[in-house]
Design an enzyme around this catalytic site. Sequence first.
Site, mmCIF file in Angstrom:
data_model
loop_
_atom_site.group_PDB
_atom_site.id
_atom_site.type_symbol
_atom_site.label_atom_id
_atom_site.label_comp_id
_atom_site.label_asym_id
_atom_site.label_seq_id
_atom_site.Cartn_x
_atom_site.Cartn_y
_atom_site.Cartn_z
ATOM 1 N N CYS A 383 0.706 -0.921 0.356
ATOM 2 C CA CYS A 383 0.079 -0.049 -0.290
ATOM 3 C C CYS A 383 1.414 1.256 0.204
ATOM 4 C CB CYS A 383 -1.063 0.091 1.233
ATOM 5 S SG CYS A 383 -2.094 -1.386 1.220
ATOM 6 N N ILE A 384 1.853 1.283 0.992
ATOM 7 C CA ILE A 384 2.521 2.492 0.820
ATOM 8 C C ILE A 384 3.496 2.544 -0.706
ATOM 9 C CG2 ILE A 384 5.421 3.556 1.007
ATOM 10 C CD1 ILE A 384 5.465 1.459 3.585
#
Length: 419
Positions: A383-384
């Site tokens: 997700c980063i």
Amino acid sequence: MALASIFEKIVGPEANIAFMAYDGSKAGPDGADVCLEVKSPIAVAYLAQAPGELGLARAYVSGHIDIHGDMYTLLDRMWNITTNDLSTAEKLAAVRSLGMKPLLMRVPPPPQEMRQSMLARMGSRHAKQRDAEVIHHHYDVSNRFYAWVLGPSMAYTCAVFPSEDASLEEAQFAKFDLVARKLGLKPGMRLLDVGCGWGGMALHAAEHYGVQVLGVTLSRQQAEWAQKAIAEAGLQDLAEVRFMDYRDVTETGFDAVSSIGLTEHIGAANLSSYFAFLYGKLKPGGRLLNHCITRPTGTEKTFNKGGFINRYVFPDGELESVGHLIRQMEDLGFEIRHEENLREHYAETLRHWCANLDATWEDAVQEVGMGTARVWALYMAGCIVGFERNKVQLHQVLGVKLDDAGHSGVPLRPSRDWP
């Protein structure tokens, strides 16, 4: 072709990743700081049967692939798979490279995966029983585990960093305070917090703004933790968290509604009824602050409903563009007064969560098991990459229910500098 070389070809030879496999083969640059190790034929079978993101995820979660080095660095270099997945042509090429034998092996998905057949037995998409099971799947893992990952705030939503060197706790406080200020909270007001999690917004609004708060969550563990935290803070007269579906709230006449991280679970087909329900809970002049993950545009055909995130992390999750959400709100009567994108703040929030998980890894594995801990490591690092590369965004939208004369009650200029 050697097995390690096949994996390198699938991931991309330009990724600067080393590969080694159980057959003794190696590929990739010498001295690479990250290495993907293929430990058994089951990893090959997973990839052959689901080439790309899902197959690699299954092999890692089940322990048939190991990662040596930093997970975020690996996924950032594999970003074409982790945020876009492989094209159909690339998947066919991968299957041809791996051969027919892995396709014939019987390898069930890891137990952490929630398959569509399992969900179908619980009713139609976003029916109450099915929503309850989906929330249970993700949020009722372990309050102790969440405390290690999220830190003392127990806030599982995007923080707002007032400065680059702010701590996670400072940033989560800033997020709740930003929501409170946008909502114009004052002592004596009533706030409905839907999808309240462990009660962070409820506690903040009650303690710092003297607001009467009702929070609701579909996670029993969250509700129990929140009620205990409220009691320990001596805020029982102001705040309450209930284990219930937001659709079952009967009270009306709220001055404000906060929805922080719930809209992603609502479903595109239900957005209109969702915003209509919240509109009906507000007094004239009342405000709604909707805080949620979004797609970057309205042009994407779909949000990979069969991918890793939907199967392992947020089953039935659906993302829409902020433009679509705003149109839904406007069409139901809300006047939009403010909107902002906090995409970079979510990437920074996730970096803190990943660091917390790394620091407590052995305890986390003992608490929830290696497979679940690996799901979290993979999903948060991925997700980063998604937020950094603008594959997903995080938007706050402030809407007002005007009174009969068209008055909003919003000051000419926002007070106390928000944002």
